[in-house]
Scaffold this motif. Structure first.
Motif, PDB file in Angstrom:
ATOM      1  N   LEU A 175      50.426 -33.548 -35.280  1.00  0.00           N
ATOM      2  CA  LEU A 175      49.422 -33.945 -36.265  1.00  0.00           C
ATOM      3  C   LEU A 175      48.009 -33.683 -35.776  1.00  0.00           C
ATOM      4  CD1 LEU A 175      48.717 -35.283 -38.984  1.00  0.00           C
ATOM      5  CD2 LEU A 175      48.733 -37.492 -37.781  1.00  0.00           C
ATOM      6  N   THR A 176      47.691 -34.118 -34.547  1.00  0.00           N
ATOM      7  CA  THR A 176      46.317 -34.038 -34.043  1.00  0.00           C
ATOM      8  C   THR A 176      46.067 -32.823 -33.159  1.00  0.00           C
ATOM      9  OG1 THR A 176      46.845 -35.358 -32.076  1.00  0.00           O
ATOM     10  CG2 THR A 176      46.167 -36.553 -34.066  1.00  0.00           C
ATOM     11  N   GLY A 177      47.128 -32.208 -32.631  1.00  0.00           N
ATOM     12  CA  GLY A 177      46.949 -31.107 -31.701  1.00  0.00           C
ATOM     13  C   GLY A 177      46.606 -31.545 -30.297  1.00  0.00           C
ATOM     14  N   LEU A 178      46.567 -32.866 -30.054  1.00  0.00           N
ATOM     15  CA  LEU A 178      46.310 -33.387 -28.718  1.00  0.00           C
ATOM     16  C   LEU A 178      47.623 -33.482 -27.942  1.00  0.00           C
ATOM     17  CD1 LEU A 178      43.894 -36.321 -29.642  1.00  0.00           C
ATOM     18  CD2 LEU A 178      43.288 -33.977 -29.021  1.00  0.00           C
ATOM     19  N   LEU A 179      47.528 -33.807 -26.658  1.00  0.00           N
ATOM     20  CA  LEU A 179      48.736 -34.058 -25.886  1.00  0.00           C
ATOM     21  C   LEU A 179      49.523 -35.197 -26.517  1.00  0.00           C
ATOM     22  CD1 LEU A 179      47.415 -33.954 -22.197  1.00  0.00           C
ATOM     23  CD2 LEU A 179      48.789 -32.222 -23.341  1.00  0.00           C
ATOM     24  N   ASN A 180      50.851 -35.103 -26.468  1.00  0.00           N
ATOM     25  CA  ASN A 180      51.669 -36.228 -26.889  1.00  0.00           C
ATOM     26  C   ASN A 180      51.975 -37.102 -25.670  1.00  0.00           C
ATOM     27  OD1 ASN A 180      53.646 -34.827 -25.458  1.00  0.00           O
ATOM     28  ND2 ASN A 180      54.622 -34.009 -27.301  1.00  0.00           N
ATOM     29  N   ARG A 181      52.798 -38.106 -25.849  1.00  0.00           N
ATOM     30  CA  ARG A 181      53.091 -39.031 -24.742  1.00  0.00           C
ATOM     31  C   ARG A 181      53.703 -38.286 -23.554  1.00  0.00           C
ATOM     32  NH1 ARG A 181      52.173 -43.925 -22.407  1.00  0.00           N
ATOM     33  NH2 ARG A 181      52.177 -44.971 -24.439  1.00  0.00           N
ATOM     34  N   ARG A 182      54.604 -37.357 -23.817  1.00  0.00           N
ATOM     35  CA  ARG A 182      55.215 -36.598 -22.721  1.00  0.00           C
ATOM     36  C   ARG A 182      54.167 -35.781 -21.976  1.00  0.00           C
ATOM     37  NH1 ARG A 182      59.504 -31.583 -23.481  1.00  0.00           N
ATOM     38  NH2 ARG A 182      59.486 -30.892 -21.305  1.00  0.00           N
ATOM     39  N   LEU A 212      44.640 -49.182 -38.943  1.00  0.00           N
ATOM     40  CA  LEU A 212      45.345 -48.007 -39.461  1.00  0.00           C
ATOM     41  C   LEU A 212      46.487 -48.415 -40.389  1.00  0.00           C
ATOM     42  CD1 LEU A 212      45.846 -44.940 -39.533  1.00  0.00           C
ATOM     43  CD2 LEU A 212      47.306 -45.227 -37.514  1.00  0.00           C
ATOM     44  N   LYS A 213      47.216 -49.475 -40.026  1.00  0.00           N
ATOM     45  CA  LYS A 213      48.312 -49.932 -40.887  1.00  0.00           C
ATOM     46  C   LYS A 213      47.789 -50.345 -42.260  1.00  0.00           C
ATOM     47  CE  LYS A 213      52.241 -53.120 -41.043  1.00  0.00           C
ATOM     48  NZ  LYS A 213      51.996 -53.520 -42.440  1.00  0.00           N
ATOM     49  N   GLU A 214      46.647 -51.007 -42.258  1.00  0.00           N
ATOM     50  CA  GLU A 214      46.031 -51.420 -43.524  1.00  0.00           C
ATOM     51  C   GLU A 214      45.672 -50.207 -44.374  1.00  0.00           C
ATOM     52  OE1 GLU A 214      41.815 -53.489 -44.799  1.00  0.00           O
ATOM     53  OE2 GLU A 214      42.868 -54.261 -43.025  1.00  0.00           O
ATOM     54  N   VAL A 215      45.149 -49.170 -43.743  1.00  0.00           N
ATOM     55  CA  VAL A 215      44.805 -47.942 -44.466  1.00  0.00           C
ATOM     56  C   VAL A 215      46.072 -47.303 -45.038  1.00  0.00           C
ATOM     57  CG1 VAL A 215      43.931 -45.584 -44.212  1.00  0.00           C
ATOM     58  CG2 VAL A 215      42.707 -47.492 -43.160  1.00  0.00           C
ATOM     59  N   ASN A 216      47.129 -47.209 -44.215  1.00  0.00           N
ATOM     60  CA  ASN A 216      48.384 -46.623 -44.685  1.00  0.00           C
ATOM     61  C   ASN A 216      48.965 -47.406 -45.862  1.00  0.00           C
ATOM     62  OD1 ASN A 216      48.511 -44.456 -42.859  1.00  0.00           O
ATOM     63  ND2 ASN A 216      49.533 -45.690 -41.297  1.00  0.00           N
ATOM     64  N   ASP A 217      48.921 -48.750 -45.769  1.00  0.00           N
ATOM     65  CA  ASP A 217      49.515 -49.583 -46.807  1.00  0.00           C
ATOM     66  C   ASP A 217      48.718 -49.533 -48.104  1.00  0.00           C
ATOM     67  OD1 ASP A 217      51.471 -50.281 -45.037  1.00  0.00           O
ATOM     68  OD2 ASP A 217      50.613 -52.232 -44.510  1.00  0.00           O
ATOM     69  N   ASN A 218      47.389 -49.511 -47.986  1.00  0.00           N
ATOM     70  CA  ASN A 218      46.541 -49.628 -49.182  1.00  0.00           C
ATOM     71  C   ASN A 218      46.114 -48.280 -49.759  1.00  0.00           C
ATOM     72  OD1 ASN A 218      46.680 -52.409 -48.910  1.00  0.00           O
ATOM     73  ND2 ASN A 218      44.783 -52.529 -47.698  1.00  0.00           N
ATOM     74  N   GLN A 219      45.980 -47.253 -48.878  1.00  0.00           N
ATOM     75  CA  GLN A 219      45.456 -45.978 -49.360  1.00  0.00           C
ATOM     76  C   GLN A 219      46.447 -44.827 -49.218  1.00  0.00           C
ATOM     77  OE1 GLN A 219      41.286 -45.238 -48.128  1.00  0.00           O
ATOM     78  NE2 GLN A 219      41.351 -47.266 -47.151  1.00  0.00           N
ATOM     79  N   GLY A 220      47.539 -45.064 -48.535  1.00  0.00           N
ATOM     80  CA  GLY A 220      48.551 -44.035 -48.387  1.00  0.00           C
ATOM     81  C   GLY A 220      48.508 -43.372 -47.023  1.00  0.00           C
ATOM     82  N   HIS A 221      49.660 -42.813 -46.652  1.00  0.00           N
ATOM     83  CA  HIS A 221      49.766 -42.213 -45.319  1.00  0.00           C
ATOM     84  C   HIS A 221      48.945 -40.934 -45.183  1.00  0.00           C
ATOM     85  CE1 HIS A 221      52.778 -44.773 -43.312  1.00  0.00           C
ATOM     86  NE2 HIS A 221      53.224 -45.011 -44.552  1.00  0.00           N
ATOM     87  N   VAL A 223      45.911 -40.518 -46.214  1.00  0.00           N
ATOM     88  CA  VAL A 223      44.584 -40.975 -45.778  1.00  0.00           C
ATOM     89  C   VAL A 223      44.653 -41.442 -44.320  1.00  0.00           C
ATOM     90  CG1 VAL A 223      42.723 -42.632 -46.179  1.00  0.00           C
ATOM     91  CG2 VAL A 223      43.947 -41.623 -48.119  1.00  0.00           C
ATOM     92  N   GLY A 224      45.735 -42.126 -43.968  1.00  0.00           N
ATOM     93  CA  GLY A 224      45.901 -42.558 -42.580  1.00  0.00           C
ATOM     94  C   GLY A 224      46.016 -41.379 -41.628  1.00  0.00           C
ATOM     95  N   ASP A 225      46.771 -40.350 -42.052  1.00  0.00           N
ATOM     96  CA  ASP A 225      46.891 -39.161 -41.210  1.00  0.00           C
ATOM     97  C   ASP A 225      45.545 -38.466 -41.033  1.00  0.00           C
ATOM     98  OD1 ASP A 225      49.553 -39.632 -40.918  1.00  0.00           O
ATOM     99  OD2 ASP A 225      50.222 -38.032 -42.266  1.00  0.00           O
ATOM    100  N   ASP A 226      44.764 -38.441 -42.106  1.00  0.00           N
ATOM    101  CA  ASP A 226      43.429 -37.834 -42.015  1.00  0.00           C
ATOM    102  C   ASP A 226      42.562 -38.595 -41.022  1.00  0.00           C
ATOM    103  OD1 ASP A 226      41.234 -36.015 -43.077  1.00  0.00           O
ATOM    104  OD2 ASP A 226      40.383 -37.991 -43.519  1.00  0.00           O
ATOM    105  N   ALA A 231      39.941 -38.694 -35.780  1.00  0.00           N
ATOM    106  CA  ALA A 231      39.774 -39.369 -34.485  1.00  0.00           C
ATOM    107  C   ALA A 231      40.071 -38.400 -33.350  1.00  0.00           C
ATOM    108  CB  ALA A 231      40.685 -40.585 -34.410  1.00  0.00           C
ATOM    109  N   GLY A 232      41.166 -37.643 -33.469  1.00  0.00           N
ATOM    110  CA  GLY A 232      41.503 -36.674 -32.435  1.00  0.00           C
ATOM    111  C   GLY A 232      40.440 -35.615 -32.272  1.00  0.00           C
ATOM    112  N   GLN A 233      39.908 -35.126 -33.378  1.00  0.00           N
ATOM    113  CA  GLN A 233      38.860 -34.110 -33.320  1.00  0.00           C
ATOM    114  C   GLN A 233      37.599 -34.656 -32.654  1.00  0.00           C
ATOM    115  OE1 GLN A 233      38.595 -33.163 -37.484  1.00  0.00           O
ATOM    116  NE2 GLN A 233      40.067 -31.466 -37.345  1.00  0.00           N
ATOM    117  N   ALA A 234      37.247 -35.898 -32.985  1.00  0.00           N
ATOM    118  CA  ALA A 234      36.048 -36.506 -32.402  1.00  0.00           C
ATOM    119  C   ALA A 234      36.199 -36.676 -30.896  1.00  0.00           C
ATOM    120  CB  ALA A 234      35.773 -37.855 -33.071  1.00  0.00           C
ATOM    121  N   LEU A 235      37.370 -37.108 -30.459  1.00  0.00           N
ATOM    122  CA  LEU A 235      37.607 -37.310 -29.028  1.00  0.00           C
ATOM    123  C   LEU A 235      37.612 -35.985 -28.278  1.00  0.00           C
ATOM    124  CD1 LEU A 235      40.402 -40.035 -29.203  1.00  0.00           C
ATOM    125  CD2 LEU A 235      38.044 -40.351 -28.439  1.00  0.00           C
TER     126      LEU A 235
END
Length: 321
Positions: A175-182, A212-221, A223-226, A231-235
């Motif tokens: 999703l973000t193109g950043l490193l994953n947990r592994r 984030l959970k509130e955003v997913n629940d109220n605005q949809g996933h 919007v949460g994915d965006d 966040a990943g791009q900013a970091l």
């Protein structure tokens, strides 16, 4: 290959060359302890030690301000003191009151940019003849040669980090193109090995997006994915190319900055907070610095704890309003 020809081959790395230099100087001078050290903030890390007259071993950590070397590098004490007690600054130094030091030799080991890396130094419980001063040019030569090897090796480490970032595509969060947990765990393991070898500092920052959970629940996933992508791009944009930036959980990110210790931690945290704020993202942030007494994984745990403390404090404040 004969044993004789093996004696003239280059050393494999800084670690091997340093050990050979310390062994040679120890045998040549007879001093009770030779050390290759690194300075980092208030810490004075013994990368390698040679000698059996003091209870000092590889990896020991002392206070930089207590040492003779801290006085030597700022010109408050000579680089060679066959009778250390006759030098007032050394006589009054805290380390001289902790262990018997009759003689001292020490020279700086510098980076190519003029920054102090550490020192090549020796002490002995007994005063030494004035002939010890004649060894100083050789110690200077060894310090510069080791500094040259170190500089080339650290440059290679930076190149390896850049190449590693290119090769980590299999360890990226889709999703973000950043490193994953592994990918994050692998990078932490690799950098910890380097940190132990060179005494490198590191700063870890843990970031958890708020609501984030509130955003997913109220605005949809979507919007949460965006939100996660932004966040990943900013970091990623805020950090250096050689810094590790990862998404290690659903709404949790991590940053690892090598060669950046506690003195840089607040600056890194503020940079991250500013980048997130500019992107319109609310988050809880915590950081911790690796030091010679703990590994990077310990810093990760402390940074996560600091992040959770901030998150809980914010929730308690909101509940009391």
């Amino acid at each position: 290959m004969t044993d004789k020809s093996a004696d003239v081959l280059p050393y494999d790395d800084f670690d091997t060359a340093c050990r050979a230099v310390l062994a040679h100087l120890s045998e040549r001078t007879g001093l009770g302890l030779w050390m290759m050290t690194r300075t980092e903030g208030e810490d004075w890390l013994v990368l390698q030690a040679e000698g059996d007259r003091y209870a000092v071993t590889d990896g020991d950590v002392m206070r930089w301000a207590d040492s003779f070397c801290s006085l030597m590098v700022v010109g408050k004490g000579p680089q060679s003191a066959p009778r250390a007690a006759e030098v007032s600054s050394y006589r009054d130094a805290p380390i001289g009151r902790q262990v018997p030091i009759g003689a001292y030799v020490g020279v700086p080991v510098m980076r190519a940019n003029g920054e102090l890396f550490g020192t090549l130094c020796a002490i002995d419980p007994d005063p030494q003849p004035e002939a010890l001063n004649a060894e100083l040019p050789l110690v200077h030569l060894f310090a510069r040669l080791l500094g040259s090897i170190l500089e080339a090796e650290l440059h290679g480490v930076e190149l390896a980090r850049t190449l590693q970032a290119v090769r980590e595509e299999a360890s990226l969060d889709p999703l973000t193109g950043l490193l994953n947990r592994r990918g994050w765990n692998e990078r932490v393991e690799i950098e910890e090995r380097r940190a132990r070898r060179y005494g490198s500092p590191a700063t870890v920052v843990i970031i958890d997006l708020d609501r984030l959970k509130e955003v997913n629940d109220n605005q949809g996933h979507e919007v949460g994915d965006d939100l996660l992508v932004r966040a990943g791009q900013a970091l990623r944009a805020a950090m250096r190319d050689t810094d590790a930036v990862a998404r290690i959980g659903g709404d949790e990110f991590a940053v690892l900055c090598m060669e950046s210790g506690a003195d840089a931690g607040w600056r890194i945290e503020n940079k991250i907070r500013g980048a997130l704020a500019e992107a319109g993202i609310e988050a809880s942030v915590g950081w911790s610095a690796r030091n010679p007494r703990q590994d990077i994984e310990s810093a990760v745990i402390e940074a996560d704890r600091a992040m959770l403390d901030e998150k809980h404090a914010a929730r308690n404040e909101a509940a009391s309003d």
